[in-house]
Write a protein that holds these residues in place. Structure first.
Motif, mmCIF file in Angstrom:
data_model
loop_
_atom_site.group_PDB
_atom_site.id
_atom_site.type_symbol
_atom_site.label_atom_id
_atom_site.label_comp_id
_atom_site.label_asym_id
_atom_site.label_seq_id
_atom_site.Cartn_x
_atom_site.Cartn_y
_atom_site.Cartn_z
ATOM 1 N N VAL A 1 8.480 10.363 -0.615
ATOM 2 C CA VAL A 1 7.253 10.364 0.172
ATOM 3 C C VAL A 1 6.181 9.555 -0.547
ATOM 4 O O VAL A 1 5.993 9.686 -1.766
ATOM 5 C CB VAL A 1 6.746 11.798 0.433
ATOM 6 C CG1 VAL A 1 5.347 11.786 1.055
ATOM 7 C CG2 VAL A 1 7.712 12.539 1.355
ATOM 8 N N PHE A 2 5.503 8.715 0.209
ATOM 9 C CA PHE A 2 4.325 7.957 -0.254
ATOM 10 C C PHE A 2 3.150 8.395 0.595
ATOM 11 O O PHE A 2 3.228 8.411 1.827
ATOM 12 C CB PHE A 2 4.576 6.456 -0.088
ATOM 13 C CG PHE A 2 3.338 5.591 -0.211
ATOM 14 C CD1 PHE A 2 2.926 5.096 -1.436
ATOM 15 C CD2 PHE A 2 2.578 5.265 0.920
ATOM 16 C CE1 PHE A 2 1.799 4.288 -1.544
ATOM 17 C CE2 PHE A 2 1.451 4.469 0.823
ATOM 18 C CZ PHE A 2 1.053 3.971 -0.412
ATOM 19 N N VAL A 3 2.034 8.748 -0.039
ATOM 20 C CA VAL A 3 0.813 9.130 0.669
ATOM 21 C C VAL A 3 -0.299 8.199 0.219
ATOM 22 O O VAL A 3 -0.596 8.089 -0.977
ATOM 23 C CB VAL A 3 0.414 10.593 0.388
ATOM 24 C CG1 VAL A 3 -0.858 10.956 1.154
ATOM 25 C CG2 VAL A 3 1.539 11.549 0.765
ATOM 26 N N GLY A 4 -0.925 7.510 1.157
ATOM 27 C CA GLY A 4 -2.012 6.596 0.800
ATOM 28 C C GLY A 4 -2.328 5.687 1.962
ATOM 29 O O GLY A 4 -2.020 5.986 3.111
ATOM 30 N N ARG A 5 -2.951 4.585 1.646
ATOM 31 C CA ARG A 5 -3.200 3.558 2.657
ATOM 32 C C ARG A 5 -2.235 2.404 2.441
ATOM 33 O O ARG A 5 -1.802 2.162 1.318
ATOM 34 C CB ARG A 5 -4.649 3.059 2.562
ATOM 35 C CG ARG A 5 -5.694 4.062 3.008
ATOM 36 C CD ARG A 5 -7.093 3.517 2.780
ATOM 37 N NE ARG A 5 -7.396 3.386 1.370
ATOM 38 C CZ ARG A 5 -8.360 2.609 0.873
ATOM 39 N NH1 ARG A 5 -9.096 1.869 1.680
ATOM 40 N NH2 ARG A 5 -8.584 2.555 -0.436
ATOM 41 N N LEU A 6 -1.927 1.707 3.505
ATOM 42 C CA LEU A 6 -1.020 0.562 3.399
ATOM 43 C C LEU A 6 -1.808 -0.667 2.953
ATOM 44 O O LEU A 6 -1.973 -1.637 3.687
ATOM 45 C CB LEU A 6 -0.321 0.310 4.734
ATOM 46 C CG LEU A 6 0.608 1.423 5.220
ATOM 47 C CD1 LEU A 6 1.252 1.033 6.543
ATOM 48 C CD2 LEU A 6 1.667 1.750 4.187
ATOM 49 N N ILE A 7 -2.294 -0.597 1.713
ATOM 50 C CA ILE A 7 -3.049 -1.714 1.154
ATOM 51 C C ILE A 7 -2.407 -2.141 -0.157
ATOM 52 O O ILE A 7 -1.707 -1.365 -0.816
ATOM 53 C CB ILE A 7 -4.539 -1.366 0.936
ATOM 54 C CG1 ILE A 7 -4.697 -0.212 -0.054
ATOM 55 C CG2 ILE A 7 -5.221 -1.038 2.261
ATOM 56 C CD1 ILE A 7 -6.128 0.077 -0.434
ATOM 57 N N ARG A 8 -2.661 -3.378 -0.522
ATOM 58 C CA ARG A 8 -2.019 -3.961 -1.709
ATOM 59 C C ARG A 8 -2.289 -3.132 -2.958
ATOM 60 O O ARG A 8 -1.387 -2.926 -3.791
ATOM 61 C CB ARG A 8 -2.515 -5.396 -1.888
ATOM 62 C CG ARG A 8 -1.844 -6.135 -3.040
ATOM 63 C CD ARG A 8 -2.234 -7.605 -3.057
ATOM 64 N NE ARG A 8 -1.852 -8.272 -1.819
ATOM 65 C CZ ARG A 8 -0.622 -8.722 -1.574
ATOM 66 N NH1 ARG A 8 0.339 -8.550 -2.467
ATOM 67 N NH2 ARG A 8 -0.360 -9.331 -0.422
ATOM 68 N N GLU A 9 -3.528 -2.653 -3.119
ATOM 69 C CA GLU A 9 -3.898 -1.955 -4.348
ATOM 70 C C GLU A 9 -3.188 -0.614 -4.509
ATOM 71 O O GLU A 9 -3.181 -0.042 -5.605
ATOM 72 C CB GLU A 9 -5.417 -1.743 -4.406
ATOM 73 C CG GLU A 9 -6.210 -3.022 -4.557
ATOM 74 C CD GLU A 9 -6.333 -3.796 -3.245
ATOM 75 O OE1 GLU A 9 -6.435 -5.041 -3.312
ATOM 76 O OE2 GLU A 9 -6.305 -3.168 -2.161
ATOM 77 N N LYS A 10 -2.617 -0.075 -3.454
ATOM 78 C CA LYS A 10 -1.826 1.154 -3.561
ATOM 79 C C LYS A 10 -0.378 0.864 -3.932
ATOM 80 O O LYS A 10 0.439 1.779 -4.058
ATOM 81 C CB LYS A 10 -1.875 1.931 -2.245
ATOM 82 C CG LYS A 10 -3.256 2.443 -1.873
ATOM 83 C CD LYS A 10 -3.781 3.462 -2.855
ATOM 84 C CE LYS A 10 -5.146 3.982 -2.432
ATOM 85 N NZ LYS A 10 -5.720 4.944 -3.410
ATOM 86 N N GLY A 11 -0.039 -0.418 -4.089
ATOM 87 C CA GLY A 11 1.301 -0.790 -4.499
ATOM 88 C C GLY A 11 2.331 -0.744 -3.388
ATOM 89 O O GLY A 11 3.536 -0.647 -3.655
ATOM 90 N N ILE A 12 1.873 -0.866 -2.146
ATOM 91 C CA ILE A 12 2.798 -0.728 -1.028
ATOM 92 C C ILE A 12 3.829 -1.856 -1.007
ATOM 93 O O ILE A 12 5.002 -1.634 -0.658
ATOM 94 C CB ILE A 12 2.024 -0.642 0.319
ATOM 95 C CG1 ILE A 12 2.987 -0.333 1.465
ATOM 96 C CG2 ILE A 12 1.231 -1.908 0.583
ATOM 97 C CD1 ILE A 12 3.731 0.969 1.323
ATOM 98 N N PHE A 13 3.448 -3.063 -1.398
ATOM 99 C CA PHE A 13 4.394 -4.168 -1.378
ATOM 100 C C PHE A 13 5.453 -4.009 -2.483
ATOM 101 O O PHE A 13 6.630 -4.317 -2.277
ATOM 102 C CB PHE A 13 3.658 -5.502 -1.496
ATOM 103 C CG PHE A 13 2.808 -5.809 -0.296
ATOM 104 C CD1 PHE A 13 3.369 -6.330 0.864
ATOM 105 C CD2 PHE A 13 1.438 -5.548 -0.305
ATOM 106 C CE1 PHE A 13 2.593 -6.602 1.976
ATOM 107 C CE2 PHE A 13 0.651 -5.807 0.808
ATOM 108 C CZ PHE A 13 1.224 -6.335 1.951
ATOM 109 N N GLU A 14 5.042 -3.503 -3.644
ATOM 110 C CA GLU A 14 6.014 -3.215 -4.699
ATOM 111 C C GLU A 14 6.958 -2.092 -4.273
ATOM 112 O O GLU A 14 8.166 -2.127 -4.575
ATOM 113 C CB GLU A 14 5.285 -2.827 -5.995
ATOM 114 C CG GLU A 14 4.571 -3.976 -6.683
ATOM 115 C CD GLU A 14 3.207 -4.300 -6.090
ATOM 116 O OE1 GLU A 14 2.572 -5.257 -6.550
ATOM 117 O OE2 GLU A 14 2.775 -3.583 -5.142
#
Length: 409
Positions: A199-212
């Motif tokens: 599970v990932f909880v956050g925003r789908l933004i680069r700084e949350k590491g979503i692309f990694e």
């Protein structure tokens, strides 16, 4: 006495600041909530707390719009005439401090819950360099002064802010993040899903590491390691670093996740998780990880300010390098393939949540800061044992989860 609690979203106040506002009500303080209306203000109003709609553009750099935002909150302060204001989130801190000083507010509390990327990342374009310089000076001015107390969530942020607010240690304190309500996020046994559930909880933004994270998920799929991935997150249209709908569709087409969408109550999803991942670039202290720890889940996150505060490496989770996927992939693989390790790390997470990150302890820290800044506004800490109502006493309103609904993209 009148206190104003201010943030950039009503959602932020209802999810993270309700128990603080309840504690202030217990002290007999008239509490006002200020944020842009987004539908979540209804819960605040149902609690008997007046809500004021603050019109702002969250990601705007237009100086005329920013001045309008400052003037809007100045008008609210003029109307309410508060004795103390407490700002959460970046624009609330910057604009609210200007407005509060213009209105002669006696006491200002500024919570640094995470630093804006414009302060911590290198800027190449001239206009971004200029915006960064202005923000740095503005931040320094907002965080100093005899009328101001600063609450930070980790020592790293304090050290960085000292570079342009040299006297900040004289009027600041560090809390254990925002804390986590242990009565709402109760410990549960690991579900031992087959395949394991990430599970990932956050925003789908680069700084949350979503692309990694998506890159790591693709590597795990290529290695034929079974897992299920839920993204408790959505696109942030007002954020320049947000993933796009095309990005999400591409990840969906590759079969990298099973569900995406914001959940108003993440607790059921966290209870069904076997491990929780947040490969962020920098945090204050990530609330999503505190919630996962309280439920008893192992954590994979990055070795960066804020995130490293909540993970004892190889005890309740793994710390991996930021902005790259190899270490993230290896840590996730280790937990996916070892059920016993997930159990031991999950137990360690709950212990850390109970002993360090209990929200009641953090709210006590905040109230001590209020008393230190303005001793006559709330009872002294010595009186709390006799007069305070426990934070979780009104379980009907304080611990009840917000409606569990998904907002698919």
């Amino acid at each position: 006495m009148k206190f104003c609690i201010v943030a950039n979203k009503a959602w932020n106040l209802t999810n993270f600041r309700m128990n603080l506002m309840y504690r202030l009500l217990d002290f007999g303080i008239e509490v006002h909530a200020i944020a842009p209306a987004d539908g979540y203000e209804k819960k605040i109003e149902q609690a008997g707390i007046p809500f004021h709609d603050w019109k702002i553009q969250r990601e705007s750099l237009n100086p005329f719009q920013e001045l309008q935002s400052v003037n809007a909150i100045r008008k609210i302060y003029k109307q309410v005439s508060p004795d103390l204001v407490h700002h959460f989130t970046v624009k609330a801190l910057l604009y609210g401090t200007v407005a509060a000083r213009m209105c002669g507010v006696k006491a200002i509390v500024n919570s640094v819950t995470g630093l804006p990327l414009i302060l911590v990342a290198p800027k190449k374009q001239l206009h971004k360099k200029l915006a960064g310089w202005i923000s740095m000076k503005w931040y320094g001015w907002s965080l100093t002064g005899k009328d101001t107390h600063v609450l930070l969530q980790n020592e790293d942020d304090l050290q960085l802010l000292e570079s342009f607010a040299p006297y900040i240690r004289c009027n600041s304190s560090v809390t254990n993040g925002s804390g986590v309500p242990l009565d709402r996020f109760r410990h549960t046994s690991l579900p031992n899903n087959d395949p394991p559930h990430i599970v990932f909880v956050g925003r789908l933004i680069r700084e949350k590491g979503i692309f990694e994270l998506m890159s790591a998920a693709e590597q795990l799929r290529s290695s034929k390691i079974p897992f299920r991935l839920t993204l408790c997150a959505d696109i942030d249209p007002g954020n320049r670093s947000s993933a796009t709908s095309e990005d999400v569709q591409s990840w969906r087409d590759k079969g990298l996740f099973d569900h995406v969408g914001r959940l108003d109550d993440v607790a059921p999803c966290l209870r069904d998780a076997d491990l929780v991942v947040l490969p962020s670039y920098r945090e204050g202290t990530p609330r999503s990880l505190l919630e996962a720890m309280a439920i008893g889940r192992p954590i994979v996150t990055t070795d960066v300010p804020g995130c490293r505060n909540v993970v004892d490496h190889e005890v309740n989770g793994f710390l991996v390098p930021a902005q790259e996927s190899a270490g993230l992939t290896a840590a996730m693989e280790a937990l996916l393939e070892d059920a016993e390790l997930r159990v031991s790390m999950g137990q360690a997470s709950r212990h850390l949540a109970e002993t360090v990150f209990d929200e009641r302890t953090v709210i006590d820290q905040i109230c001590r800061a209020y008393h230190q800044l303005a001793p006559g506004f709330i009872p002294s800490p010595d009186e709390w044992a006799d007069n305070q109502v426990p934070v979780d006493a009104r379980s009907d309103v304080r611990s009840a989860p917000i409606t569990d609904t998904a907002a698919p993209l």
